[in-house]
Write an enzyme that holds these catalytic residues in place. Structure first.
Site, PDB file in Angstrom:
ATOM      1  N   HIS A 114       0.967  -1.202   0.058  1.00 17.98           N
ATOM      2  CA  HIS A 114      -0.316   0.086   0.108  1.00 17.98           C
ATOM      3  C   HIS A 114       0.900   1.226   0.268  1.00 17.98           C
ATOM      4  O   HIS A 114       0.494   2.180  -0.733  1.00 17.98           O
ATOM      5  CB  HIS A 114      -1.045   0.117   1.232  1.00 17.98           C
ATOM      6  CG  HIS A 114      -1.880  -1.087   1.495  1.00 17.98           C
ATOM      7  ND1 HIS A 114      -1.707  -2.064   2.252  1.00 17.98           N
ATOM      8  CD2 HIS A 114      -2.806  -1.517   0.689  1.00 17.98           C
ATOM      9  CE1 HIS A 114      -2.847  -2.997   2.113  1.00 17.98           C
ATOM     10  NE2 HIS A 114      -3.414  -2.640   1.108  1.00 17.98           N
TER      11      HIS A 114
ATOM     12  N   GLN B 159     -17.833  -6.785  -1.577  1.00 16.35           N
ATOM     13  CA  GLN B 159     -16.981  -7.513  -2.256  1.00 16.35           C
ATOM     14  C   GLN B 159     -16.606  -8.776  -1.500  1.00 16.35           C
ATOM     15  O   GLN B 159     -15.898  -9.642  -1.923  1.00 16.35           O
ATOM     16  CB  GLN B 159     -15.888  -6.538  -2.675  1.00 16.35           C
ATOM     17  CG  GLN B 159     -14.866  -6.331  -1.518  1.00 16.35           C
ATOM     18  CD  GLN B 159     -13.724  -5.290  -1.686  1.00 16.35           C
ATOM     19  OE1 GLN B 159     -14.216  -4.337  -2.197  1.00 16.35           O
ATOM     20  NE2 GLN B 159     -12.444  -5.668  -1.775  1.00 16.35           N
TER      21      GLN B 159
ATOM     22  N   GLY C   5      -2.433  -2.037  -7.128  1.00 17.97           N
ATOM     23  CA  GLY C   5      -1.114  -2.861  -7.245  1.00 17.97           C
ATOM     24  C   GLY C   5      -1.564  -3.839  -8.066  1.00 17.97           C
ATOM     25  O   GLY C   5      -2.357  -4.443  -8.684  1.00 17.97           O
TER      26      GLY C   5
HETATM   27  P1  AMP Z   1      -6.379  -3.874  -0.494  1.00 19.06           P
HETATM   28  O1  AMP Z   1      -6.296  -3.164   0.792  1.00 19.06           O
HETATM   29  O2  AMP Z   1      -5.872  -5.288  -0.304  1.00 19.06           O
HETATM   30  O3  AMP Z   1      -7.743  -3.720  -1.005  1.00 19.06           O
HETATM   31  O4  AMP Z   1      -5.403  -3.355  -1.394  1.00 19.06           O
HETATM   32  C1  AMP Z   1      -5.489  -2.075  -1.844  1.00 19.06           C
HETATM   33  C2  AMP Z   1      -4.544  -1.689  -2.954  1.00 19.06           C
HETATM   34  O5  AMP Z   1      -3.279  -2.030  -2.560  1.00 19.06           O
HETATM   35  C3  AMP Z   1      -5.114  -2.641  -4.150  1.00 19.06           C
HETATM   36  O6  AMP Z   1      -4.724  -1.845  -5.343  1.00 19.06           O
HETATM   37  C4  AMP Z   1      -3.872  -3.784  -4.036  1.00 19.06           C
HETATM   38  O7  AMP Z   1      -3.630  -4.047  -5.293  1.00 19.06           O
HETATM   39  C5  AMP Z   1      -2.888  -2.990  -3.590  1.00 19.06           C
HETATM   40  N1  AMP Z   1      -1.893  -3.943  -3.130  1.00 19.06           N
HETATM   41  C6  AMP Z   1      -2.192  -4.961  -1.904  1.00 19.06           C
HETATM   42  N2  AMP Z   1      -0.987  -5.666  -1.860  1.00 19.06           N
HETATM   43  C7  AMP Z   1       0.082  -5.082  -2.956  1.00 19.06           C
HETATM   44  C8  AMP Z   1       1.316  -5.633  -2.956  1.00 19.06           C
HETATM   45  N3  AMP Z   1       1.839  -6.537  -2.376  1.00 19.06           N
HETATM   46  N4  AMP Z   1       1.946  -5.047  -3.777  1.00 19.06           N
HETATM   47  C9  AMP Z   1       1.323  -3.875  -4.589  1.00 19.06           C
HETATM   48  N5  AMP Z   1       0.269  -3.395  -4.212  1.00 19.06           N
HETATM   49  C10 AMP Z   1      -0.734  -4.190  -3.446  1.00 19.06           C
END
Ligand code: AMP
Length: 370
Positions: free
Chosen positions: A73, A97, A201
């Site tokens: 993040h 979701q 991400g």
């Molecule tokens: P989340 O909080 O899991 O919904 O993720 C929020 C954002 O962080 C999304 O765009 C994910 O793809 C990105 N993200 C989560 N894990 C990673 C990672 N290991 N590397 C890069 N981006 C990430």
């Protein structure tokens, strides 16, 4: 494994940072040294603030998250600060979701450590003369779903954004409401914040493809930026869900990135057919599976591959052959099953290793000529 969730379970309702409906400034100890971050719970004050920024000629990059922030993040926020003068981070665990039987209630909520990480990064950005982490949007569900309670059933009642057939493939097969929820909440966030750019991400590759499609099809006035996957030193992609993995499951989870690496290596050595590329990846998964099966219950970890896919980068349709100059995305999901038998004193994860943890990862096979 030290658990972030255990260290900081307080929600923004209890942390004392919120005093009313208007946006307020949050700055913890050493506040004189920090640039303050606005915190918004509601849409109207955020919009007013956003309008002011527009009039001042500032650009806004939005990073949507569900909190439980980790380096992945933080990389997104850093990239947003490289490309915009102001960064907005949203922290919202979006119920639509999560399927009805999924882990919505158990999803880690780590407000204090999230804000600490953002303040620390903000200090770094300040010293580097980069854009500011200007605002955190942490809405309630009533704010995000103002007219009807959010519905996670199928077909579900409410106002949803559906992006098909993309949403029905890969992750969508196991999680049928997932991308409807993601697209819906992102559309709301984009409408509320009206960012110049949004940051996602690469780790969640299907999400990136769906968001790009949504922005194109619905003419959202924003640019979608993708940031590469942040990994642990052994290759495991960082994820908020990794904290559910105790030491034993954590060690075996590396099989996911290893399988993808093996498939990628075969591509880089010149293989172009699906069978050739996937065979090497399956080999890694199968060997680890057999190795674990041969161990006693007190030592082994069971996992189940959900899918291993070689797909077109924009349609996500499976491909038989990677054509010259086209590339493909190699992606995989595995389910780390609960431990069958634990040992006394064993280092367990959040949830005591009693929950199945679904992990996903991917590598882009960049276009090459043979
Ligand atoms: P989340 O909080 O899991 O919904 O993720 C929020 C954002 O962080 C999304 O765009 C994910 O793809 C990105 N993200 C989560 N894990 C990673 C990672 N290991 N590397 C890069 N981006 C990430």
């Amino acid at each position: 494994m030290a658990s972030v969730a255990r260290l900081a379970k307080r929600s923004p309702h209890t942390c004392g940072l919120f005093s009313g409906p208007a946006g307020i400034l949050a700055a913890s100890q050493n506040s004189t040294l920090r640039r303050a971050i606005h915190i918004f719970r509601n849409v109207p004050p955020l919009r007013e603030h956003r309008r002011n920024l527009l009039h001042q000629g500032e650009t806004v990059g939005l990073v949507p998250t569900m909190g439980a922030l980790h380096r992945g993040h933080i990389d997104l926020v850093r990239e947003a600060a490289n490309e915009n003068s102001k960064v907005f981070v949203s922290i919202y665990v979006n119920p639509t979701q999560f399927g009805v039987n999924e882990d919505l209630d158990k999803y880690p909520r780590t407000w204090d450590t999230d804000m600490q990480q953002l303040h620390d990064l903000e200090n770094e950005l300040k010293s580097e003369g980069k854009g500011t982490i200007d605002a955190v949007f942490v809405p309630t569900t009533k704010t995000m779903y103002p007219t009807l309670p959010p519905d996670s059933t199928i077909p579900g009642t409410g106002s949803f954004v559906t992006i098909t057939p993309l949403a029905n493939l890969l992750e969508g097969k196991s999680r049928p409401v997932f991308f409807r929820g993601v697209a819906t909440v992102c559309m709301k966030l984009f409408n509320i914040v009206e960012p110049e750019r949004v940051y996602f991400g690469q780790k969640d590759v299907q999400q990136t493809v769906i968001i790009k499609r949504m922005v194109e099809d619905f003419h959202n006035n924003t640019e979608v930026r993708i940031v590469s996957t942040a990994r642990e030193s052994d290759g495991l992609a960082m994820s908020s869900r990794n904290q559910y993995l105790g030491e034993r499951r954590r060690k075996v989870a590396v099989v996911l990135s290893q399988a993808l690496k093996a498939g990628e290596a075969s591509y880089l050595m010149g293989k172009r057919s699906r069978d050739d590329i996937l065979a090497l990846a399956w080999d890694v998964l199968n060997r680890m599976g057999m190795e674990q099966d041969s161990l006693p219950e007190t030592e082994r970890v069971r996992f189940e591959p959900d899918y291993l896919s070689l797909a077109d980068t924009s349609t996500l349709e499976e491909v038989e052959l990677i054509e010259d100059g086209k590339g493909a995305v190699l992606s995989c999901a595995i389910k780390m099953l609960p431990l069958e038998r634990k040992n006394e004193g064993e280092a367990l994860g959040e949830g005591e290793d009693e929950v199945t943890v679904r992990l996903i990862d991917n590598v882009m096979l960049e276009p090459r000529d043979t």
